[in-house]
Design an enzyme around this catalytic site. Structure first.
Site, PDB file in Angstrom:
ATOM      1  N   ASP A   1       0.822  -1.205   0.000  1.00  0.00           N
ATOM      2  CA  ASP A   1       0.000   0.000   0.000  1.00  0.00           C
ATOM      3  C   ASP A   1       0.865   1.267   0.000  1.00  0.00           C
ATOM      4  O   ASP A   1       0.448   2.304  -0.519  1.00  0.00           O
ATOM      5  CB  ASP A   1      -0.907   0.015   1.225  1.00  0.00           C
ATOM      6  CG  ASP A   1      -1.942  -1.098   1.195  1.00  0.00           C
ATOM      7  OD1 ASP A   1      -1.679  -2.128   0.540  1.00  0.00           O
ATOM      8  OD2 ASP A   1      -2.999  -0.961   1.829  1.00  0.00           O
TER       9      ASP A   1
ATOM     10  N   GLU B   1      -4.771  -5.322  -6.826  1.00  0.00           N
ATOM     11  CA  GLU B   1      -5.697  -6.092  -5.999  1.00  0.00           C
ATOM     12  C   GLU B   1      -7.075  -5.475  -6.102  1.00  0.00           C
ATOM     13  O   GLU B   1      -7.310  -4.363  -5.673  1.00  0.00           O
ATOM     14  CB  GLU B   1      -5.229  -6.163  -4.541  1.00  0.00           C
ATOM     15  CG  GLU B   1      -4.881  -4.837  -3.890  1.00  0.00           C
ATOM     16  CD  GLU B   1      -4.358  -5.014  -2.469  1.00  0.00           C
ATOM     17  OE1 GLU B   1      -3.311  -5.647  -2.334  1.00  0.00           O
ATOM     18  OE2 GLU B   1      -5.015  -4.518  -1.531  1.00  0.00           O
TER      19      GLU B   1
END
Length: 886
Positions: free
Chosen positions: A468, A535
């Site tokens: 992230d 994702e």
């Protein structure tokens, strides 16, 4: 910093000795270089007395009352499961895990093994760790080898010289592990994927190796390959590299010999170099061989997977072997680039490579099963996947060996949402422990270990140094130096998101814009079909009833359809945005109609799951050749760490259901996809060699079976391309729900793909302006409730045995025939044993199919599992039936 020396399961030479628990150690003395994996452990909670700990590391200590573990690696929970202290089927049932006694793991535990050696003069011994969670003290024969201040980090592999600590005879090895906290330790966490394991993954989760060498030792073998493009037009250079160390206080002259041999056989190619080292001196050995006719390794869909064995040996002047390092490798070339839209595009062997794959999860207790992963990898290839992403779940060398052999690309990298990304600029962490100076040392050891383990595998697509968030400049420099030391040849990506990047790496070119919860089949905006989605998924993956009964009570099952907004223990953690199925269930109720029973709910859920995954994989495949192409998709997720109610393409028990077969249809090698929004048909070609004329047959029937439209589109296909080929005209006489069948055939009239959509008069409308990070609200739902008024259809199934399926296994053909004048909707087939239990793993050519009136369809099924006796058949408007295999 010297690259840590690794063995990592390459058991070469003659074993030093079989290792087992006292009082039965054995000895097989040998002057040759050798190694062994510590195969068993005795475990117990740690004594508080340090002197007692030292005594336990002495040979002959009494461990009768300990847990005896007959496996080489396991977390504390994994060990206790292996020893029979617990049963994961009971732990995973309903909410039993809530009441588990986690306090027992709040203190250190010890792993112990006793083995026998017969050291000889000139021999040197090393203890190699490959990462211990979270940290450990290591003792041998009453002496401290290292402490938790140095052996720290799940991926931090180290090597310790234990030559002077060994006994001639029994030796006692003790490893004391300390409790793990994901907020403060470099471990393997699960974020909101599932509840945290009670031990937080603490323990000797990877192998510990004892290695013996002569006076000169080699570090890990590195393999570098190079060849000119296009493939097949020239030779390939293969360079084998390893660092040689003189372990003694005298000059040593030796021959370094390389050996390259195709795994398929043939004559080995060798090279030799004379080397002289001063006392305790090190030097890099580098031997290059030119292969005039190299066998090139390809991803499964594009070609074969030839492998080579590479080896460097140290031969002393008396012809004795001092050390040998060996590795399997493949010859292939992976590159990446960032296009004008700041999106990453991978290339393999000179061909643009659209990444199609899913996000993998380890078992919750980090229990490793090579056979299970091989079945999972075969599922991925059957799905049409070419890549699997590992977010901080790098597992073991066996994973990459399976991927190398099967032709599945792997994209590993560090994980998000805990200590690994505790940067000052990360404001998403609930608890943030900013990196201190010693943390960079742990990161250094971790990156060097993983780079060395991964470096030679042809299945490696690249490495994500951030998930992230991107690493800071200091960590980036450490990572890059580790890759350089390992002679890394694969792309290095800054992160899986587009938040930012370190200057040394540049943009990562991936996005993480969701969705993670249910959204309707659409191809527009946000996380949709453009760029590289690292994702994203519609939050689906509802297990079928046979699996649900293994982990849910009757009350839990009732909650699925009677309490649509209730938080569910088998979703995510109770503080997660994904703790309930509220968003999913709202769509199911409004699109499909309120369920009238559990069976009705599951049928509608499987239809929703199928529709969602098919749209996701179709849209990415269809938009591969757009002006801004869809360069990659990692579906969130491939599988679960425990029995879960969402985020999977096959469930924990390996049963494929609606999400699996929707995804499989959407990722077929050649396919035609329908765009709900524009009514266009897209011709898709994932191959690099298929070309020529194609015919697309389009048929539309109403809900009562009336024929509404029929047409044929003739076109041509090009390798590795997609294009819009036709736009459907508005229908006259459309009913509330119609069925669109699209069949693609080649010039020999062979069917390449078949696809049936159910379509409503209106499509779902999304409120894009109010999108969240995990979903987009829907302001109007498509209405499929007319499916609840379908007339019954009569379907017969004829089963015929065949041979020649997956890996030569036995299989069956199943001929389905719709004998009715109405569509037979969403007909599923399930291979079962005599007790009616699911037979898994199982491979169907297609499943969850819709047959138009009086249509025949032949499917095939193979499974290497034992006990299959029948096929269960059911559908939305087809009564359940069971057909014996015969």
């Amino acid at each position: 910093m010297r690259l840590p020396k690794l063995l990592l399961y390459l058991l070469f030479g003659t074993a030093v000795g079989a290792i087992g628990r006292s009082p039965y150690p054995t000895s097989v003395p040998s002057p040759k270089p050798s190694s062994f994996v510590v195969p068993t452990w005795d475990i117990h909670t740690s004594p508080q007395d340090g002197e007692a700990l030292a005594r336990l590391s002495l040979p002959g200590a009494n461990v009768t009352d300990w847990h005896h573990i007959s496996t080489s690696k396991c977390t504390l929970m994994g060990c206790l499961l292996h020893a029979g202290a617990y049963d994961d089927s009971e732990l995973f049932f309903s909410d039993n895990l809530k009441s588990f006694n986690r306090s027992q793991f709040a203190v250190p535990w010890v792993y112990r093994n006793e083995f026998k050696l017969n050291p000889r003069p000139g021999q040197h011994y090393f203890l190699q760790t490959n990462g211990i969670t979270s940290k450990a003290d290591i003792l041998l024969n009453g002496h401290t080898v290292t402490t938790k201040d140095f052996q720290v980090g799940s991926y931090a592999g180290h090597e310790y010289d234990i030559t002077e600590l060994l006994n001639a005879g029994p030796n006692g090895l003790l490893i004391q592990v300390y409790p793990t906290d994901y907020n403060y330790d470099f471990a393997l966490g699960f974020v909101d994927w599932n509840p945290y394991p009670p031990d937080n993954g603490t323990g000797v989760w990877r192998d510990v190796v004892v290695r013996q060498t002569g006076p000169v030792a080699l570090d890990a073998l590195r393999v570098a390959t190079d060849f000119a493009l296009p493939v097949g037009k020239g030779a390939a250079n293969v360079t084998l590299k390893a660092t040689a160390r003189n372990l003694e206080n005298r000059n040593l002259t030796f021959a370094a010999q390389s050996n390259i041999l195709a795994k398929s056989g043939g004559v080995p190619v060798t090279k030799t170099q004379s080397v002289t080292l001063g006392p305790y001196e090190s030097v890099d050995i580098s031997l290059t061989t030119t292969l005039t006719r190299p066998s090139i390794w390809w991803p499964k869909a594009w070609g074969s997977q030839p492998l080579y064995s590479g080896k460097i040996s140290v031969l002393m002047c008396n012809s004795s072997s001092s050390d040998t390092v060996e590795q399997t490798f493949g010859i292939r070339k992976v590159t990446s680039s960032i296009n004008a839209y700041n999106d990453i595009i991978f290339n393999i062997n000179g061909h643009p490579f659209q990444v199609i794959g899913g996000g993998y999860s380890s078992d919750m207790f980090l229990v490793w099963d090579t056979a299970k992963f091989e079945a999972q990898a075969q599922y991925m290839l059957d799905l049409g996947h070419n890549t699997v992403r590992l977010e901080g779940k790098m597992e073991h060398p066996e994973l990459y060996e399976v991927a190398d052999r099967l032709g599945l690309m792997v994209l590993p990298g560090w994980e998000c949402c805990d200590k690994w990304e505790a940067w000052q600029y990360n404001e998403d962490l609930a608890v943030k422990s900013d990196w201190a100076a010693h943390d960079y040392g742990i990161a250094n050891a971790s990156m060097r270990h993983e780079a060395a383990m991964l470096q030679s595998h042809p299945s490696l697509l690249g490495f994500l140094v951030g998930s992230d968030y991107w690493p800071d400049d200091n960590a980036t420099a450490i990572y890059m130096d580790a890759f350089k030391s390992a002679n890394w040849q694969n792309p290095i990506v800054a992160s899986a998101s587009k938040r930012s990047y370190p200057a040394a790496l540049g943009p990562g070119g991936m996005k993480m814009d969701g969705p993670y919860d249910w959204v309707p089949p659409t191809t527009d905006r946000l996380g949709a079909a453009f760029g590289f989605g690292s994702e994203l998924g519609a939050g689906v993956g509802t297990p079928e009833l046979g699996s649900l009964k293994k982990f849910l009570t009757k009350e839990d099952l009732d909650d699925l359809w009677k309490q649509p907004e209730k938080g569910l223990y088998h979703m995510s953690t109770n503080v997660s945005s994904f703790y309930d199925r509220k968003i999913y269930n709202e769509a199911l109720w409004k699109r499909m109609g309120a369920p009238t029973s559990l069976d009705d709910y599951l049928m509608k859920a499987q239809m929703m799951d199928y529709e969602a995954t098919r749209a996701q994989f179709e849209s990415v495949s269809a938009f591969w050749s757009k002006k801004r192409p869809a360069t990659g998709l990692i579906y969130w997720m491939l599988n679960n760490a425990w029995p879960s109610l969402h985020w999977n393409l096959f469930d924990y028990y390996m049963r494929p259901a609606g999400s699996y077969f929707g995804a499989k249809v959407g990722a077929r090698p050649e396919h035609v996809a329908f765009d709900y929004a524009t009514k266009e048909l897209y011709l898709i070609n994932h191959s690099i060699d298929r070309r020529g004329p194609r015919t697309v047959s389009v048929d539309i029937v109403g809900i009562r079976g009336e024929k509404l439209a029929s047409t044929a589109v003739r076109t041509t296909t090009e390798p590795n391309k997609s294009k819009s080929i036709h736009k459907l005209s508005p229908l006259k006489g459309a009913t509330d729900v119609d069925f669109l069948r699209v069949v693609l055939t080649d010039e020999k009239r062979q069917t390449l793909s078949r696809n049936v959509y159910w379509t409503a008069k209106t499509i779902d409308r999304l409120d894009w302006d109010n999108s969240d990070w995990f979903y987009t609200p829907v302001t109007r739902y498509a209405n499929y409730s007319a499916l609840n008024q379908l007339q019954p259809a009569q379907v017969t199934a004829t089963v015929t045995p065949t041979r020649g399926g997956l890996n030569g296994s036995y299989g069956h053909d199943v001929l389905l025939e719709n004998q009715s004048s109405v569509p037979a909707v969403f007909v599923s087939l399930n291979l079962v044993n005599g007790a009616g239990g699911d037979v898994v793993p199982v491979f169907w050519s297609d499943n969850y199919v819709t047959l138009l009136p009086h249509e025949k369809l032949s499917l095939s099924v193979t499974s290497r599992a034992k006990g299959a006796s029948a096929v269960q058949v059911r559908g939305k408007n087809v009564a359940p039936a069971t057909v014996a295999l015969g």
